[in-house]
Design an enzyme around this catalytic site. Structure first.
Site, short mmCIF file in Angstrom:
data_model
loop_
_atom_site.label_atom_id
_atom_site.label_comp_id
_atom_site.label_asym_id
_atom_site.label_seq_id
_atom_site.Cartn_x
_atom_site.Cartn_y
_atom_site.Cartn_z
N CYS A 131 0.83 -1.21 0.00
CA CYS A 131 0.00 0.00 0.00
C CYS A 131 0.86 1.26 0.00
CB CYS A 131 -0.93 -0.02 1.21
SG CYS A 131 -1.87 1.49 1.39
N CYS A 134 -0.42 4.10 2.19
CA CYS A 134 -0.18 3.96 3.64
C CYS A 134 1.29 4.23 3.98
CB CYS A 134 -0.53 2.56 4.12
SG CYS A 134 -1.97 1.85 3.34
N ASP A 135 2.20 3.73 3.15
CA ASP A 135 3.61 3.68 3.57
C ASP A 135 4.56 4.54 2.75
OD1 ASP A 135 2.80 1.77 5.43
OD2 ASP A 135 3.01 0.15 4.00
#
Ligand code: NAP
Length: 305
Positions: A131, A134-135
């Site tokens: 992701c 997200c990261d």
């Protein structure tokens, strides 16, 4: 016994809830372990009609949730542990409690696929991710690899160029399956380097990702490459663990529905969204099929009254 239980809270689940609630069916919706589903890990959604200038995935899901709540959908924020047929309907258990309904709408979606490497598991969260949204932030001024050749891989690699100094897009074939417009965006981005006909066969590093082993699928040769992050964007698996052995699945494990409807092989149990759609998998098609499931459930209930 309730009229309808909806399992899953992506665009399909919320649309089913909005329609069922407005039809006075008082739906109960279980949000699951990842409320909002896959759109929660997307950035800009540019192709959902009604948003001329695009909308952030999580914002879109928050609005759908509020819209379902406005018509008094009952929401339980937990995972469903089991689903079975009982006399006159179905029983669902969640967090140790049982709930019964005459109909169930399954909208459990799909989950990102992993590369399946031992070290991918070990280094997950230590430089390995599925992701970018997200990261991505953790890879400021670093070098990363994105694996895949579909729209997700294009989207993730473009997004990662906001942070990373260099993004290598590694694909196992010599052409992408992504839409032309997204391919063009990638090809025109000077921070992205495309590596075709190549697989990631190992991920290196003790406590964090330090490199990968790449294999040229034509020559069979392998080489090591220093890298700080690995993002797999290689598609999805339908979330069918609740209905394995209960419902008919197709050869890819997606729930089989009667074409042109949300009907499964069990009367009263309907499926919508990505769990039954290996082909389109769009937020808007998921929402459309959620509407179909609510209308099918409503018809089933009135026919069986
Ligand atoms: P996808 O279209 O199924 O593409 C998966 C890619 O990963 C393929 O290129 C595939 O290679 C590769 N792959 C699969 N397993 C692999 C493995 N084990 N090792 C290496 N490579 C592997 O999945 P997606 O990109 O997630 O897209 C899914 C759906 O969502 C599509 O309908 C897409 O249009 C949609 N989507 C839309 C948007 C948007 O419009 N904004 C954004 C993201 C996704 P092969 O090509 O060789 O099979």
């Amino acid at each position: 016994m309730r009229n309808v239980i909806i399992i899953g809270s992506g665009p399909a689940g919320w649309t089913a809830a909005i329609y069922a609630a407005r039809a006075d069916l008082n739906p109960l919706l279980f949000e699951g372990a990842e409320p909002g589903g896959q759109l929660m890990t997307t950035t800009e959604v540019e192709n959902f009609p009604g948003f001329e200038h695009g909308v952030q995935g999580p914002d879109l899901m928050a609005v759908m949730r509020k819209q379902a709540q406005r018509f008094e959908t009952e929401i339980i924020s937990s995972m469903v542990d089991s689903l079975k047929q009982i006399e006159g309907g179905f029983e669902v258990t969640a967090a140790g409690k049982a709930y019964q309904a005459k109909t169930v709408i399954l909208s459990t979606g799909a989950t990102a696929r992993r590369l399946g490497l031992e070290n991918e598991k070990r280094l997950y969260g230590q430089g390995v991710s599925a992701c970018a949204t997200c990261d991505g932030f953790f890879f400021k001024n670093k070098n990363v690899i994105v694996v895949g050749g579909g729209d997700s891989a294009m989207e993730e690699s473009s997004f990662l160029t906001r942070f990373a100094s260099k993004v290598y897009l590694v694909h196992r074939r010599d052409e992408f399956r992504a839409s032309k417009i997204m391919q063009e965006r990638v090809k025109n981005n000077p921070k992205i380097e495309i590596i075709f006909n190549t697989e990631v066969v190992d991920i290196l590093g003790k406590d964090k990702v330090e490199g990968v082993v790449l294999k040229d699928v034509q020559s069979g040769e392998t080489r090591e490459m220093q890298i700080d992050g690995v993002f797999a964007a290689i598609g999805h698996e339908p979330n069918v663990s609740l209905v394995k052995g209960l419902l008919d699945l197709d050869e890819k494990n997606y729930v089989k529905t009667v074409p042109g409807s949300s009907k499964t092989n069990i009367p009263g149990l309907f499926a919508c969204g990505d769990v039954q759609d290996a082909r389109y998998r769009q937020a808007v098609t998921a929402a459309g099929s959620g509407c179909m499931a609510a209308l099918d459930a409503e018809k089933f209930l009135s026919d069986n009254e």
